[in-house]
Scaffold this active site. Structure first.
Site, mmCIF file in Angstrom:
data_model
loop_
_atom_site.group_PDB
_atom_site.id
_atom_site.type_symbol
_atom_site.label_atom_id
_atom_site.label_comp_id
_atom_site.label_asym_id
_atom_site.label_seq_id
_atom_site.Cartn_x
_atom_site.Cartn_y
_atom_site.Cartn_z
ATOM 1 N N GLU A 15 0.754 -1.140 -0.124
ATOM 2 C CA GLU A 15 0.281 -0.016 0.006
ATOM 3 C C GLU A 15 0.700 1.346 -0.063
ATOM 4 O O GLU A 15 0.582 2.260 0.722
ATOM 5 C CB GLU A 15 -0.969 0.059 1.327
ATOM 6 C CG GLU A 15 -2.003 -1.189 1.123
ATOM 7 C CD GLU A 15 -3.055 -0.950 2.210
ATOM 8 O OE1 GLU A 15 -2.837 -0.328 3.159
ATOM 9 O OE2 GLU A 15 -4.110 -1.408 1.840
ATOM 10 N N GLU A 52 -6.641 -7.841 -0.574
ATOM 11 C CA GLU A 52 -7.203 -7.893 0.807
ATOM 12 C C GLU A 52 -8.602 -7.463 1.041
ATOM 13 O O GLU A 52 -9.065 -6.311 0.691
ATOM 14 C CB GLU A 52 -6.408 -6.747 1.680
ATOM 15 C CG GLU A 52 -5.153 -6.962 2.122
ATOM 16 C CD GLU A 52 -4.365 -5.868 2.917
ATOM 17 O OE1 GLU A 52 -5.034 -5.245 3.744
ATOM 18 O OE2 GLU A 52 -2.991 -5.827 2.788
HETATM 19 C C1 GAL Z 1 -4.391 -2.503 5.130
HETATM 20 C C2 GAL Z 1 -2.936 -3.302 5.224
HETATM 21 C C3 GAL Z 1 -2.997 -4.301 6.179
HETATM 22 C C4 GAL Z 1 -3.542 -4.259 7.397
HETATM 23 C C5 GAL Z 1 -5.118 -3.810 7.119
HETATM 24 C C6 GAL Z 1 -5.862 -3.411 8.387
HETATM 25 O O1 GAL Z 1 -4.243 -1.204 4.596
HETATM 26 O O2 GAL Z 1 -2.371 -3.421 3.949
HETATM 27 O O3 GAL Z 1 -1.500 -4.716 6.396
HETATM 28 O O4 GAL Z 1 -2.847 -3.109 8.329
HETATM 29 O O5 GAL Z 1 -4.948 -2.454 6.365
HETATM 30 O O6 GAL Z 1 -6.028 -4.543 9.031
#
Ligand code: GAL
Length: 867
Positions: free
Chosen positions: A188, A257
């Site tokens: 990110e 994600e």
């Molecule tokens: C995303 C990040 C993850 C984790 C998630 C929140 O932005 O890539 O590593 O932090 O947010 O749980």
């Protein structure tokens, strides 16, 4: 022939054998490429379902079972970050053992027949201490993190190369016959690049080039990075990603994600994401051309030791994931997604061959159809209305779509799954005490003072992590205040006001060895101070102040009792995890940075910030390793009736034998304040049940756009009450439990609990689609849904707590009869289920003694007790 490899016209048998062996080894190796539609393994496009399991957030003993449950849940890929600070705790000294045995973890995934997506980072965010960076990295001369900076890039490259060459040496890339089909560089970075501009852009280019240059043979991805340079694939992260488009039309649409829930912070409520909405988000992505979905997290696990970041990230990283913190399937989420994955896989051949055609079926309704040249056809019928169900016409048939749901039709005719209709059971979890009360002993951690031999004296206030290098949460700031006997306040009975500004994260203030606020007088006081003081007293005592995730800074301000002469000020500043996200978070401060002032003296206000301060890193109990078996026997502990209770800065120890059975275990810490827990020298993590969850909790409907604030529990209670104790950390004989509490908790309230299933529920609509409809298609039978119930191994259904065929209301644990109820509802459930480990009840009127309300949409809700 002279070459010697032929015998007559035939290959020599030993050479034949060698070639055969070679081809066997090589047949496992495959190419991994991609095109606009999907990742291709050996030239074949795949719809891939992936799930994050972070290896250090569970124990190696838990790994095989977690991976197996992921496989049974329908995953193709396990995704994990690589945790740099776990692997290189001090510069150049690597660690790949125990929970950090990355190779072992990847090989287990391979043995289970699944692929791996390796997110090397090495920045990982992940609510992990310092976002995965080792703290020593901050002290490399001239360094600046995550930008076009020489020292940083050199260190990042060195670690990335180390991991890649380790994977290559173990033949773990798919092209070598291993399971790794994808890697990730950075994490990110897009939003940071947007903020910092040109050096960010240069860094992105460099990172991509560096990664690609490592020649892994499999594609690299960069998540949330719109300008990911070719051939790196940019991917999406979020609760929904259906509208995401990669930056080139020859790259596949991937979701790295899909947040299955959200993390818990100390002081915050516990977030939950409904299974129906999670399933809907996946289908929305797939029906819009997505071909790779990763659940973040599939198993969240535990932030053992001091691995939690934040600051203020809780020890539990459960995340409301499909496999819960303890390693058990979370129902109905796990089962609902398993059914979803089966349904999606039935569509795979149509999905990978074409792009979808979208047609409107109404105001808020759509059909997405994948029709290939070879005749395969799969359809998705969506209803985005958050309130009402809809009847739509599609092909030659009519379909009922519940509110906020999508139905899956693998043959463009038969519905096998609807995102809002749960076929999987749900369960009610019980935490039952398994031991008689612990027999505690206590040891009082001394309040440090400026004259301690091992204190280091410096001028002014120093930043905490610069002093501790994060080897401990604790740093003592120690100074003396000299009060002249002529001070007015000594005569008029008033107290001076001590004010301390700290960058965080928590602070305990001791005046002459006593926690402030307990005995202080408060004569000169404004009404706001009074309200503040009452508030402080309510949250245990005024000598303790702390920040929160939104704002880690804190201010202590209190009237303190000082006498003539030297007064000892001892401030215990406590870090609660280093930041893991934010531009240049490596520069963020912790600890008492001042100003520190004393008001109400003859001279007016005295600034203590610039005077001499002494520093002591860590606690005495830490230096003595009181958490270990050998260390704990190095001091005299208080026993029996003299054991401390509700005293600040106290160590407690007890021994216990491991309970039988194999249910997961936890410690109920609800009676405690804040501190850390160890079992047999292993750190369970930080506990902080006294930090009560603030914010809104309320009713939660699955329908409508989800946010992390939408469905939360625990408001007004501890953010985290239970702390996972891995079974593999226990000996069958005696076990040493050590607790350090900063805040005056009561150890007599601690108990060891086992996590069991209290009851299981099913909630099945008549005519609800099931995967069985697919099998029935060929057999010509009519599909009738069934309510399936099962208790975990070792438990059986002992009682039907609720059963109603008709129009029952409520959810598992709070079902109640509605306006229509079939009188034989209980009979049917009892007959099929009592005494069984698992059972099923067909949801059709004749099973329940007839239709109780013809013409109405009915369902069967049942709750069965597992004992
Ligand atoms: C995303 C990040 C993850 C984790 C998630 C929140 O932005 O890539 O590593 O932090 O947010 O749980």
């Amino acid at each position: 022939m002279g070459s010697g490899i032929l015998v007559g016209n035939m290959l020599r048998p030993d050479i034949l054998m060698l070639l055969l062996l070679f081809s066997l080894v090589c047949s496992a190796a495959a190419s991994v490429t991609y095109d606009h539609r999907a990742i291709m393994i050996n030239g074949q496009r795949r719809i891939l379902i992936s799930g994050s399991i972070h290896y250090p957030r569970s124990t190696p003993e838990m790994w095989p079972d977690l991976v197996q449950k992921a496989k049974e849940g329908g995953l193709d890929v396990i995704q994990t970050y690589v945790f740099w600070n776990g692997h290189e705790p001090s510069q150049g000294k690597y660690y790949f053992e125990d929970r950090y045995d990355l190779v072992k973890f990847i090989k287990l995934v391979q043995q289970a027949g699944l692929y791996v997506h390796l997110r090397i980072g090495p920045y990982v965010c992940a609510e992990w201490n310092f976002g995965g960076f080792p703290v020593w990295l901050k002290y490399v001369p001239g360094i600046s993190f995550r930008t076009d900076n020489g020292p940083f890039k050199a260190a990042m490259q060195k670690f990335t190369e180390k991991i890649v060459s380790m994977m290559k040496a173990e033949k773990l890339f798919e092209t070598q016959g291993g399971p790794i089909i994808l890697s990730q560089i950075e994490n990110e970075f897009g939003p940071v690049e947007w903020e910092i501009g040109a050096p960010g852009k240069a860094y992105t280019k460099w990172a991509a080039q560096m990664a690609v240059g490592l020649d892994t043979g499999v594609p690299w991805i960069m998540c949330k990075q719109e300008d990911a340079p070719d051939p790196v694939i940019d991917t999406c992260n979020g609760f929904y990603c259906e509208n995401f488009k990669p930056n080139k039309d020859y790259k596949p649409k991937m979701w790295t994600e899909n947040w299955t829930g959200w993390y818990t912070e100390f002081g915050g409520p516990v977030p939950h994401r409904p299974a129906e909405d999670l399933a809907l988000s996946v289908v929305r992505f797939i029906q819009n051309g997505g071909s790779f979905v990763n659940y973040y997290m599939y198993h969240g696990g535990t932030n053992f030791g001091r691995t939690a970041g934040g600051p203020f990230i809780a020890t539990s990283y459960d995340y409301d994931a499909p496999i819960d913190e303890y390693g058990l399937p979370r129902e109905p989420k796990w089962g609902h997604l398993r059914d979803l994955h089966k349904a999606i896989k039935l569509c795979e051949s149509a999905l990978v061959s074409v792009d979808p055609t979208v047609t409107s079926l109404g105001n808020n309704q759509e059909a997405h159809v994948f029709k290939s040249k070879s005749g395969a056809c799969s359809a998705f019928l969506a209803n985005y209305d958050t309130k009402s169900s809809a009847k739509v016409s599609f092909g030659n048939a009519q379909y009922d779509l519940p509110a906020w749901s999508i139905s899956i039709l693998p043959d463009c005719k038969t519905v096998v799954f609807n995102t809002a209709r749960l076929g999987a059971q749900s369960s009610q979890i019980k935490m039952t005490s398994v031991n008689s009360a612990f027999s505690w002993q206590s040891y009082n951690e001394e309040t440090a003072s400026a004259d301690d031999d091992d204190a280091t004296t410096m001028v002014g206030l120093w930043e905490q992590v610069n002093v501790t290098r994060d080897v401990t949460d604790y740093l003592w700031y120690l100074t003396d205040i000299n009060i002249d006997p002529s001070e007015g306040f000594l005569k008029n009975g008033q107290s001076p006001l001590l004010t301390i500004y700290s960058a965080g994260h928590a602070l305990h203030v001791f005046i002459n060895g006593q926690l402030s606020g307990k005995y202080g007088s408060c004569k000169i006081m404004s009404s706001t101070t009074l309200i503040w003081l009452i508030h402080q007293l309510l949250i245990l005592n005024a000598g303790t102040v702390y920040g929160g995730l939104e704002n880690p800074k804190l201010t202590f301000s209190d009237y303190i009792k000082l006498g003539a002469g030297i007064n000892k000020i001892s401030l215990l500043s406590v870090a609660v995890g280093l930041p893991n996200v934010g531009t240049h978070f490596e520069t963020w401060n912790a600890g008492v940075l001042g100003p520190v002032t004393l008001k109400g003296l003859n001279e007016g206000t005295r600034d203590l910030s610039k005077q001499k301060w002494s520093y002591k890193i860590g606690l005495k109990g830490e230096a003595l390793s009181l958490h270990t078996v050998s260390g704990s026997s190095s001091v005299e502990w208080v026993k029996g009736s003299l054991v401390a209770r509700k005293q600040p800065l106290t160590w407690y120890k007890a021994t216990f034998s491991a309970p039988g059975g194999n249910e997961p275990l936890a410690l109920d810490m609800n009676s405690m304040g804040k501190g850390q827990i160890w079992i047999n020298g292993q750190s369970i993590g930080r506990h902080w049940p006294a930090y009560i969850a603030r914010g809104g909790c309320g009713d939660c409907s699955y329908a409508g756009t989800y946010t992390d604030k939408k469905c939360r529990t625990n408001c007004g209670e501890a953010s985290q009450r239970w702390y996972h104790v891995p079974r593999s950390w226990l000996n069958s004989g005696g076990n040493l439990l050590v607790v350090f509490d900063e805040w005056g908790g009561d150890p007599t309230g601690i108990s060891l609990v086992k996590r069991t299933t209290g009851s299981v529920c099913a909630d099945i609509f008549e005519g609800q689609p099931t995967l069985k409809s697919w099998d029935m298609l060929t057999s010509g039978k009519i599909n009738r849904p069934k309510a399936h119930l099962w208790c975990p191994p070792g438990q059986k259904i002992s009682q039907i707590k609720f059963a109603s065929y008709g129009m029952p209301q409520g959810t598992c644990g709070s079902f109640r009869e509605g306006s229509c109820h079939a009188h034989k509802s209980y009979d049917a459930a009892e007959k099929n289920c009592i005494g069984q480990e698992s059972c099923s009840v067909t949801v059709a009127p004749e099973v329940f003694g007839g239709d109780p309300c013809p013409g109405n949409m009915k369902k069967f809700s049942v709750e069965a007790v597992c004992s």
